[in-house]
Design an enzyme around this catalytic site. Structure first.
Site, PDB file in Angstrom:
ATOM      1  N   TYR A 101      35.023  39.300  40.184  1.00 24.27           N
ATOM      2  CA  TYR A 101      34.321  38.835  41.390  1.00 24.27           C
ATOM      3  C   TYR A 101      33.083  39.704  41.569  1.00 24.27           C
ATOM      4  O   TYR A 101      33.145  40.934  41.464  1.00 24.27           O
ATOM      5  CB  TYR A 101      35.202  38.956  42.646  1.00 24.27           C
ATOM      6  CG  TYR A 101      34.392  38.589  43.871  1.00 24.27           C
ATOM      7  CD1 TYR A 101      34.322  37.276  44.303  1.00 24.27           C
ATOM      8  CD2 TYR A 101      33.617  39.552  44.534  1.00 24.27           C
ATOM      9  CE1 TYR A 101      33.520  36.926  45.364  1.00 24.27           C
ATOM     10  CE2 TYR A 101      32.802  39.210  45.596  1.00 24.27           C
ATOM     11  CZ  TYR A 101      32.754  37.892  46.007  1.00 24.27           C
ATOM     12  OH  TYR A 101      31.937  37.543  47.049  1.00 24.27           O
ATOM     13  N   GLU A 189      26.663  34.971  45.223  1.00 22.91           N
ATOM     14  CA  GLU A 189      27.998  35.246  44.707  1.00 22.91           C
ATOM     15  C   GLU A 189      28.205  34.672  43.309  1.00 22.91           C
ATOM     16  O   GLU A 189      27.844  33.523  43.054  1.00 22.91           O
ATOM     17  CB  GLU A 189      29.029  34.635  45.670  1.00 22.91           C
ATOM     18  CG  GLU A 189      30.451  34.983  45.356  1.00 22.91           C
ATOM     19  CD  GLU A 189      31.427  34.245  46.283  1.00 22.91           C
ATOM     20  OE1 GLU A 189      31.879  34.851  47.271  1.00 22.91           O
ATOM     21  OE2 GLU A 189      31.731  33.071  46.018  1.00 22.91           O
TER      22      GLU A 189
END
Ligand code: GDP
Ligand code: MN
Length: 378
Positions: A101, A189
Site C-alpha cells: 500500500y 494512492e
C-alpha cells in the site's frame, strides 16, 4: 474531483512511476485488439470511481484475447457497485511477488501531507487501519521542505524492503510526491504498488482526488472530468457555483451558509425527517441563483417537500423570495415548499411569498416540523 485509474496511471508515468503497459477501451473489439497488441495474459479492469472493484467482479484476468473480448462484452454497459462501466483498461498482466500500500493524503490535524505505506497492500487502507494499524508506516511531509530521501529510506527500512529495490522505491515516492503537489491533489494512492517476480516496482492501481477549489488552475485536470458519472444535479449546481451534495432523504433543503445548512439538516433529523441534499446558496445570492438552486432540488425525484431556510445578512430575503417565484414560474409543480426568512428585508420577502400563497414558517423548528409533515402528505 476523482480521476479514473487509467487517468491516474498516465499521470504516474509522466512523473516517472512505472506502470503496466496498457490502454483504455470502450468496446469489446478494441479490447481484443489491445490484448493482441500487448500479448496475453491481460487484465481487464472496469473504470468506475469506486474501490474494491476486484471483489465486486469488475476485474478479470484473461488468458487469451478471445477471453478478453468475452469478458469485456459481459462487463461493458453493466454496473459495478451502482456505477456504469463505460470503459475498461486493458493492462498487461503482472506476476506479483508482493503487494504494497502506498499513498499520500492531507492530514488535516497535522496540517501536513502524510505519506503512508504498508507491506500489507491490496486491501483498502481503512480496513488495514482497523486490522493491522501497526503495519502502516507514516512520514509527515513538511510542505516547504518537501520529501527527503532519508525519510523514504527510513520508510523502506521499516517495511523491510530489500536494499536492491530502494532506488526504485525512492523514485516512486518522489514521483508520487511531485505529482501530488503539482496537480493540487488531496489524495494520491497506489494500492497495490507491487514488487514483481523479476524484482521491479510497478503501480498496479491508481486513485487520485484533486482539490475542487484548485481546479480553476488545473485546466488539464478539469478536462479529465467525467460528468456522465456524476449526479446530474451536482453538475448543474457547479455551473451556478452552488455547493450541492445529494443525500438519500426526502426533504430538499436550500440554505445560505454551510454552517446554517448543517444546523438545518440536524434539525430535520431531530424531528424525524431526512434531508435529500445539502445545498448552500452562499452569501448575497441573486434571484437567478436562488431560482437555479430551487430547480435543482425540484428535479430530484426523491424529494417530497422542500425546506428553505434563509438568514438574511448580505443575502436579501426579498431577493430570495423573488428567486423562488422565478423558479416556480418555470417549473409547474405541486411540491410543498416551506420557507423561513429572517434578517435583511425579511418583511418584504414574506410579503412576496404571501402574495404567491407560499407557506412561511416562524422559526426553524416550526419550518422543519411543517416540511416533515408535508413530506408525509399530512
Ligand atoms: P481495486 O479492487 O478496485 O482496488 O482494483 P486493483 O486494481 O487494486 O486490483 C485488485 C487486485 O487485483 C489487486 O490487488 C491484485 O491482487 C489483482 N490484480 C490487478 N492487476 C493484476 C495483474 O496484472 N496481475 C495479477 N496477478 N493480479 C492483478
Ligand atoms: Mn486497488
Amino acid at each position: 474531483m476523482k480521476l479514473h485509474e487509467y487517468q491516474a496511471k498516465r499521470l504516474f508515468a509522466d512523473f516517472g512511476i512505472s506502470i503496466p503497459k496498457g490502454r483504455v477501451a470502450s468496446n469489446a473489439n478494441q479490447v481484443k485488439e489491445i490484448a493482441n497488441e500487448l500479448g496475453c495474459p491481460v487484465v481487464i479492469k472496469s473504470q468506475v470511481l469506486v474501490g474494491g472493484r476486484g471483489k465486486a467482479g469488475g476485474i478479470r484476468l484473461a488468458k487469451t484475447s478471445k477471453e478478453a473480448k468475452e469478458f469485456a462484452t459481459k462487463i461493458l454497459g453493466t454496473e459495478i457497485k451502482g456505477l456504469p462501466v463505460k470503459n475498461v483498461l486493458v493492462d498487461e498482466a503482472i506476476d506479483i511477488k508482493q503487494e504494497i500500500y502506498f499513498g499520500i493524503v492531507n492530514d488535516r490535524t497535522m496540517r501536513k501531507p502524510v505519506l503512508m505505506a504498508s507491506s500489507e497492500g491490496g486491501i483498502e487502507i481503512e480496513e488495514l487501519a482497523l486490522r493491522n494499524p501497526e503495519k502502516i508506516f507514516k512520514i509527515y511531509i513538511n510542505p516547504l521542505i518537501g520529501l527527503r530521501d532519508y525519510q523514504i529510506k527510513n520508510l523502506a527500512s521499516s517495511m523491510d524492503l530489500p536494499k536492491s529495490l530502494w532506488k526504485e522505491f525512492i523514485n516512486t515516492a518522489n514521483g508520487l510526491w511531485a505529482l501530488f503537489n503539482s496537480i493540487d491533489a488531496t489524495l494520491a494512492e497506489i494500492n497495490p504498488l507491487v514488487i514483481t517476480k523479476d524484482d521491479r516496482i510497478i503501480a498496479l492501481d491508481g486513485k487520485m482526488i484533486i482539490d475542487d477549489n484548485a481546479i480553476f488552475r488545473q485546466p488539464m485536470i478539469s478536462d479529465m472530468r467525467d460528468v456522465d458519472i456524476e449526479e446530474p444535479e451536482e453538475v448543474e449546481a457547479r455551473k451556478f457555483s452552488l455547493s450541492y451534495i445529494k443525500l438519500d432523504g426526502e426533504i430538499g433543503c436550500m440554505v445560505n451558509g454551510a454552517g446554517l445548512a448543517m444546523a438545518t439538516m440536524d434539525i430535520i433529523k431531530e424531528f424525524g425527517g431526512n434531508p435529500a441534499n445539502f445545498l448552500d446558496i452562499g452569501g448575497g445570492a441573486s434571484a437567478d441563483k436562488v431560482a437555479a438552486a430551487l430547480k435543482i432540488i425540484l428535479s430530484d425525484k426523491s424529494v417530497k417537500a422542500i425546506l428553505i431556510n434563509i438568514f438574511g445578512g448580505i443575502t436579501r430575503c426579498d431577493e430570495v423570495a423573488k428567486g423562488i417565484l422565478l423558479a416556480l414560474e418555470d417549473v409547474n409543480t405541486t411540491m410543498p415548499i416551506v420557507v423561513r426568512l429572517t434578517g435583511t428585508n425579511d418583511q418584504e420577502g414574506l410579503k412576496i411569498l404571501q402574495e404567491a400563497n407560499l407557506d412561511a414558517a416562524e422559526s426553524l423548528v416550526d419550518c422543519a416540523k411543517k416540511a416533515i409533515q408535508r413530506s408525509k402528505g399530512e
